[in-house]
Design a protein around this motif. Structure first.
Motif, PDB file in Angstrom:
ATOM      1  N   GLY A 190       0.809  -1.210   0.000  1.00 50.65           N
ATOM      2  CA  GLY A 190       0.000   0.000   0.000  1.00 50.65           C
ATOM      3  C   GLY A 190       0.842   1.260   0.000  1.00 50.65           C
ATOM      4  N   GLN A 191       1.923   1.275   0.771  1.00 51.75           N
ATOM      5  CA  GLN A 191       2.803   2.453   0.821  1.00 51.75           C
ATOM      6  C   GLN A 191       3.495   2.676  -0.521  1.00 51.75           C
ATOM      7  OE1 GLN A 191       5.301   1.529   4.220  1.00 51.75           O
ATOM      8  NE2 GLN A 191       4.139   2.906   5.552  1.00 51.75           N
ATOM      9  N   ARG A 192       3.924   1.586  -1.148  1.00 54.74           N
ATOM     10  CA  ARG A 192       4.587   1.716  -2.457  1.00 54.74           C
ATOM     11  C   ARG A 192       3.633   2.313  -3.484  1.00 54.74           C
ATOM     12  NH1 ARG A 192       4.047  -1.492  -6.469  1.00 54.74           N
ATOM     13  NH2 ARG A 192       3.423  -3.303  -5.206  1.00 54.74           N
ATOM     14  N   LEU A 193       2.399   1.808  -3.494  1.00 53.56           N
ATOM     15  CA  LEU A 193       1.407   2.336  -4.433  1.00 53.56           C
ATOM     16  C   LEU A 193       1.078   3.792  -4.123  1.00 53.56           C
ATOM     17  CD1 LEU A 193      -0.967  -0.778  -4.489  1.00 53.56           C
ATOM     18  CD2 LEU A 193       0.388   0.059  -6.423  1.00 53.56           C
ATOM     19  N   GLN A 194       1.055   4.105  -2.842  1.00 57.54           N
ATOM     20  CA  GLN A 194       0.775   5.472  -2.420  1.00 57.54           C
ATOM     21  C   GLN A 194       1.902   6.415  -2.849  1.00 57.54           C
ATOM     22  OE1 GLN A 194       0.771   6.340   1.898  1.00 57.54           O
ATOM     23  NE2 GLN A 194      -1.374   6.943   1.645  1.00 57.54           N
ATOM     24  N   GLU A 195       3.134   5.994  -2.654  1.00 53.68           N
ATOM     25  CA  GLU A 195       4.277   6.807  -3.043  1.00 53.68           C
ATOM     26  C   GLU A 195       4.353   7.006  -4.548  1.00 53.68           C
ATOM     27  OE1 GLU A 195       7.479   4.640  -1.344  1.00 53.68           O
ATOM     28  OE2 GLU A 195       7.011   5.247   0.728  1.00 53.68           O
ATOM     29  N   ASP A 196       3.880   5.999  -5.293  1.00 53.40           N
ATOM     30  CA  ASP A 196       3.884   6.099  -6.755  1.00 53.40           C
ATOM     31  C   ASP A 196       2.694   6.888  -7.286  1.00 53.40           C
ATOM     32  OD1 ASP A 196       6.184   4.617  -6.796  1.00 53.40           O
ATOM     33  OD2 ASP A 196       5.211   2.717  -7.311  1.00 53.40           O
ATOM     34  N   GLU A 215      -0.449   5.996  -7.177  1.00 54.01           N
ATOM     35  CA  GLU A 215      -1.493   5.151  -7.759  1.00 54.01           C
ATOM     36  C   GLU A 215      -2.727   5.055  -6.854  1.00 54.01           C
ATOM     37  OE1 GLU A 215      -0.425   1.544  -9.908  1.00 54.01           O
ATOM     38  OE2 GLU A 215       1.679   1.925  -9.376  1.00 54.01           O
ATOM     39  N   VAL A 216      -2.535   5.247  -5.550  1.00 59.63           N
ATOM     40  CA  VAL A 216      -3.656   5.194  -4.608  1.00 59.63           C
ATOM     41  C   VAL A 216      -3.527   6.341  -3.611  1.00 59.63           C
ATOM     42  CG1 VAL A 216      -3.859   2.675  -4.808  1.00 59.63           C
ATOM     43  CG2 VAL A 216      -2.492   3.661  -2.952  1.00 59.63           C
ATOM     44  N   GLU A 217      -4.629   6.625  -2.943  1.00 59.28           N
ATOM     45  CA  GLU A 217      -4.617   7.663  -1.914  1.00 59.28           C
ATOM     46  C   GLU A 217      -4.408   7.091  -0.521  1.00 59.28           C
ATOM     47  OE1 GLU A 217      -8.182   9.941  -2.175  1.00 59.28           O
ATOM     48  OE2 GLU A 217      -7.807  10.629  -4.226  1.00 59.28           O
ATOM     49  N   GLU A 218      -4.962   5.887  -0.290  1.00 59.12           N
ATOM     50  CA  GLU A 218      -4.911   5.294   1.043  1.00 59.12           C
ATOM     51  C   GLU A 218      -4.318   3.891   0.982  1.00 59.12           C
ATOM     52  OE1 GLU A 218      -5.491   7.076   3.505  1.00 59.12           O
ATOM     53  OE2 GLU A 218      -6.842   8.674   2.831  1.00 59.12           O
ATOM     54  N   ILE A 219      -3.614   3.513   2.054  1.00 60.43           N
ATOM     55  CA  ILE A 219      -3.006   2.189   2.138  1.00 60.43           C
ATOM     56  C   ILE A 219      -4.059   1.101   2.264  1.00 60.43           C
ATOM     57  CG2 ILE A 219      -1.542   0.705   3.576  1.00 60.43           C
ATOM     58  CD1 ILE A 219       0.001   3.277   4.347  1.00 60.43           C
ATOM     59  N   LEU A 220      -5.072   1.374   3.071  1.00 59.47           N
ATOM     60  CA  LEU A 220      -6.063   0.359   3.426  1.00 59.47           C
ATOM     61  C   LEU A 220      -7.435   0.975   3.599  1.00 59.47           C
ATOM     62  CD1 LEU A 220      -6.907  -2.490   4.516  1.00 59.47           C
ATOM     63  CD2 LEU A 220      -6.107  -1.716   6.772  1.00 59.47           C
ATOM     64  N   GLY A 221      -8.435   0.311   3.079  1.00 62.42           N
ATOM     65  CA  GLY A 221      -9.816   0.705   3.310  1.00 62.42           C
ATOM     66  C   GLY A 221     -10.357  -0.030   4.530  1.00 62.42           C
ATOM     67  N   LEU A 222     -10.222   0.589   5.677  1.00 63.12           N
ATOM     68  CA  LEU A 222     -10.706   0.032   6.939  1.00 63.12           C
ATOM     69  C   LEU A 222     -11.475   1.120   7.660  1.00 63.12           C
ATOM     70  CD1 LEU A 222     -10.673  -2.195   9.223  1.00 63.12           C
ATOM     71  CD2 LEU A 222      -8.669  -0.969  10.118  1.00 63.12           C
ATOM     72  N   GLN A 223     -12.759   0.895   7.897  1.00 60.08           N
ATOM     73  CA  GLN A 223     -13.532   1.946   8.551  1.00 60.08           C
ATOM     74  C   GLN A 223     -13.189   2.023  10.031  1.00 60.08           C
ATOM     75  OE1 GLN A 223     -17.365   0.200   7.198  1.00 60.08           O
ATOM     76  NE2 GLN A 223     -18.013   0.373   9.331  1.00 60.08           N
ATOM     77  N   VAL A 224     -12.762   3.221  10.429  1.00 51.68           N
ATOM     78  CA  VAL A 224     -12.407   3.509  11.810  1.00 51.68           C
ATOM     79  C   VAL A 224     -13.319   4.589  12.360  1.00 51.68           C
ATOM     80  CG1 VAL A 224     -10.608   4.370  13.358  1.00 51.68           C
ATOM     81  CG2 VAL A 224     -10.000   2.814  11.490  1.00 51.68           C
ATOM     82  N   SER A 225     -13.353   5.731  11.689  1.00 52.68           N
ATOM     83  CA  SER A 225     -14.158   6.895  12.050  1.00 52.68           C
ATOM     84  C   SER A 225     -13.611   7.588  13.297  1.00 52.68           C
ATOM     85  CB  SER A 225     -15.636   6.545  12.245  1.00 52.68           C
ATOM     86  OG  SER A 225     -15.882   6.045  13.540  1.00 52.68           O
TER      87      SER A 225
END
Length: 410
Positions: A165-171, A173-183
């Motif tokens: 997720g961090q690699r994709l974020q740094e490139d 390609e994505v905004e967030e590492i993980l889609g986990l609802q916390v709120s």
């Protein structure tokens, strides 16, 4: 937990049942009257034809009353106290402790061959203080859905997930590492796999395997260590757990390709498929130096109301019709969640591999505690998790939550 059937306030005015048997003559044994079942919108239509068949066979009118999805438990208890409740109610297994405490449901006598035909975890979930209180028909648990274009391989650990997720974020390609609802107020249900992998627990168990409210896991050294691990992946750590992600935006993040991973249940599959995401499903991973990630298993079941005036027929419907493969299949088709009836779950898994993957992801899951004291957990524990994810001191957050929970439990 996602499946939580609920009731309409109007449902508390459910029909009072009358049953009378004739005193002789041809056909006089047929009971006359009505029977009422409360069910949520997803299941009402699927149930009605089976209810009609049952009613015709037994000489009664069976009404399947559609109710809303967020107050049925409290409405059912209120209706029971007022003598106007239904004969059968469809709901979540974690209601059982509260319903038993209020004397609102009776144990069911299910023949052993029918018990054996059900998933063992589903039977465990609906067993309370050594008695079976509901006939389960569907199950659910969390799994990890991943975008296979962004993340072709299933992560073996949380660390693997974060690295990708961090690699994709740094490139970019994505905004967030993980889609986990916390709120902002936390979400203990969705955090449970990670909390359990880090060594935390909510309640211990007694000799019968029931959750033991006298053994509160919140506030123990294990819970502090678990919160410390969660903090490592929070906003001031690796950035995988974030309070800005909640139930309102987590689905869109994944469906729009803004995160490669989505921790969710089978209820999200339809939207993922509609979005056209290439996806696969695997178990939620645990931490590299931790134990297995153990999600909660939720079970949906049919309960016999203790106040039913047509209890013999209510018990007959629940014990013989609910465990029927045809009805189980119809309920699955109305709302696709893994069936509790093993025969049906095996068949639908062949037709829809996603079902089998969710079942596999929940194979080591544990039923959500059904004791009434569980209600004291959600708010303070969730807020403590959110605070720690935001950078608060883990030990102070856990101790504060433990104090609040202990006072509530008494």
């Amino acid at each position: 937990m996602r499946i939580r059937s609920a009731g309409l306030a109007a449902g508390t005015a459910a029909l009072a049942l009358t049953a009378a048997c004739g005193g002789g003559g041809e056909g006089a044994e047929q009971p006359q009257g009505s029977m009422v079942i409360w069910a949520d919108p997803e299941r009402t239509d699927a149930l009605q034809s089976f209810a009609d068949d049952f009613g015709e066979a037994n000489g009664v009118e069976v009404e399947v009353r559609e109710v809303a999805t967020d107050t049925i438990q409290s409405d059912f208890v209120t209706a029971h106290e007022g003598g106007s409740g239904p004969d059968v109610v469809v709901g979540a297994h974690d209601w059982i402790g509260n319903l038993v405490q209020n004397g609102a449901i009776d144990p069911v006598q299910l023949p052993q061959d029918k018990v054996d035909a059900l998933n063992e975890v589903a039977v465990e979930a609906t067993t309370y203080e050594g008695q079976l209180y509901g006939v389960p028909y569907a199950m659910e648990n969390l799994a990890l859905i991943r975008n296979t274009e962004l993340a072709p391989e299933a992560p073996e650990t949380v660390e693997d997930l974060v690295e990708t997720g961090q690699r994709l974020q740094e490139d970019g390609e994505v905004e967030e590492i993980l889609g986990l609802q916390v709120s902002q107020t936390g979400d203990p249900y969705h955090m449970q796999p990670f909390y359990s992998s880090a060594g935390g627990y909510l309640f211990g168990t007694d000799d019968q395997g029931n959750a033991d409210p006298s053994d509160l896991g919140v506030g123990t050294p294990e819970s502090v260590e678990a919160f410390e691990k969660i903090a490592e992946f929070g906003e001031e750590g690796k950035g995988a757990f974030k309070r800005s992600i909640d139930s309102d935006n987590v689905g869109n993040l994944f469906n729009q390709g803004k995160t490669p991973y989505f921790v969710t249940g089978p209820w999200s599959l339809a939207s993922v498929q509609e979005a056209g995401v290439d996806y696969d499903i695997s178990p939620v991973p645990g931490f590299e130096d931790g134990g297995d990630a153990v999600p909660f298993v939720g079970v949906q079941a049919f309960f016999v109301a203790s106040g039913s005036e047509n209890k013999v027929l209510a018990e007959e419907f629940v014990t013989n019709y609910v465990a029927d493969p045809e009805l189980s299949t119809a309920l699955y088709e109305a709302d696709p969640r893994p069936p509790a009836l093993t025969e049906v779950s095996t068949q639908v898994s062949k037709d829809d591999p996603d079902v089998g993957k969710f079942i596999e992801a929940g194979a080591d899951g544990k039923p959500m505690p059904a004791i009434p004291e569980m209600d004291a957990i959600w708010d303070p524990f969730g807020k403590a998790q959110a605070a720690v994810i935001g950078g608060a001191d883990p030990e102070k957050a856990v101790d504060s939550a433990a104090e609040t929970i202990s006072e509530e439990i008494g």
